[in-house]
Design a protein around this motif. Sequence first.
Motif, short mmCIF file in Angstrom:
data_model
loop_
_atom_site.label_atom_id
_atom_site.label_comp_id
_atom_site.label_asym_id
_atom_site.label_seq_id
_atom_site.Cartn_x
_atom_site.Cartn_y
_atom_site.Cartn_z
N MET A 1 0.85 -1.15 0.00
CA MET A 1 0.00 0.00 0.00
C MET A 1 0.91 1.23 0.00
N PRO A 2 1.23 1.74 -1.16
CA PRO A 2 2.20 2.83 -1.25
C PRO A 2 1.72 4.14 -0.63
N ILE A 3 2.65 4.76 0.05
CA ILE A 3 2.48 6.12 0.55
C ILE A 3 3.52 6.97 -0.15
N ARG A 4 3.10 8.13 -0.64
CA ARG A 4 4.05 9.06 -1.23
C ARG A 4 3.96 10.37 -0.47
N LEU A 5 5.08 10.77 0.11
CA LEU A 5 5.18 12.05 0.83
C LEU A 5 6.06 12.96 -0.01
N THR A 6 5.53 14.12 -0.37
CA THR A 6 6.28 15.10 -1.15
C THR A 6 6.41 16.38 -0.36
N VAL A 7 7.65 16.86 -0.24
CA VAL A 7 7.95 18.08 0.51
C VAL A 7 9.05 18.86 -0.22
N PHE B 1 2.53 17.09 0.68
CA PHE B 1 1.48 16.36 -0.03
C PHE B 1 1.62 14.89 0.32
N ILE B 2 0.53 14.30 0.77
CA ILE B 2 0.52 12.89 1.18
C ILE B 2 -0.46 12.17 0.27
N GLU B 3 0.05 11.21 -0.48
CA GLU B 3 -0.81 10.40 -1.34
C GLU B 3 -0.74 8.96 -0.90
N LEU B 4 -1.90 8.36 -0.76
CA LEU B 4 -2.03 6.98 -0.32
C LEU B 4 -2.70 6.21 -1.44
N THR C 1 7.52 6.26 -1.01
CA THR C 1 8.63 7.15 -1.35
C THR C 1 8.47 8.48 -0.63
N ILE C 2 9.62 9.08 -0.42
CA ILE C 2 9.65 10.46 0.08
C ILE C 2 10.28 11.27 -1.04
N ASN C 3 9.52 12.18 -1.60
CA ASN C 3 10.00 13.02 -2.69
C ASN C 3 10.35 14.39 -2.13
N VAL C 4 11.63 14.74 -2.22
CA VAL C 4 12.09 16.04 -1.78
C VAL C 4 12.43 16.84 -3.04
N TRP D 1 -1.72 18.72 2.34
CA TRP D 1 -2.80 18.15 1.54
C TRP D 1 -2.62 16.64 1.45
N SER D 2 -3.74 15.92 1.47
CA SER D 2 -3.72 14.46 1.38
C SER D 2 -4.77 14.00 0.37
#
Length: 142
Positions: A1-7, A67-70, A47-50, A108-109
């Motif tokens: 279950m991928p989580i993508r965190l972008t900052v 931004f948090i995408e699940l 992934t953590i996208n910086v 935002w999620s």
Amino acid sequence: MPIRLTVPEGLLSQQAQAQAFAGLTDALLDVADLTGNTFMTANIIGTINVLPREHVLAGGTPVAAAFIELRLPEIALASAEAKQAFFEKAADVVEQAAEGKLKREHIWSNIVYAPEGAWGIAGRSYDNAELIGAIQGAAIAS
């Protein structure tokens, strides 16, 4: 279950990034009532996208934001209450990790659902019933 965190760069230290991702994982497991489930825990990936500061925008302007995408199967977190609980916990986690460098209104999620049968783990396709079976099987084994 991928989580993508972008900052943007500089918002979260490497340690805070790891802390945030672990917290997001725990939030998902908690909301889904699957804390301790070995199958689910092993399959929460991401992934953590910086990005460069000028590449993170709100209203067309660079901003300190997260931004948090699940991504989940259609069966997961289907209720409005479960979604709300995840969004609240996720915002808490990222806000704490940012240590005052992030306004809550700039978090935002969203949740994207994979269609029935479109979930793959280790090269195997799972439909909803098989996925539930794997999750339940891990709960019984533990």
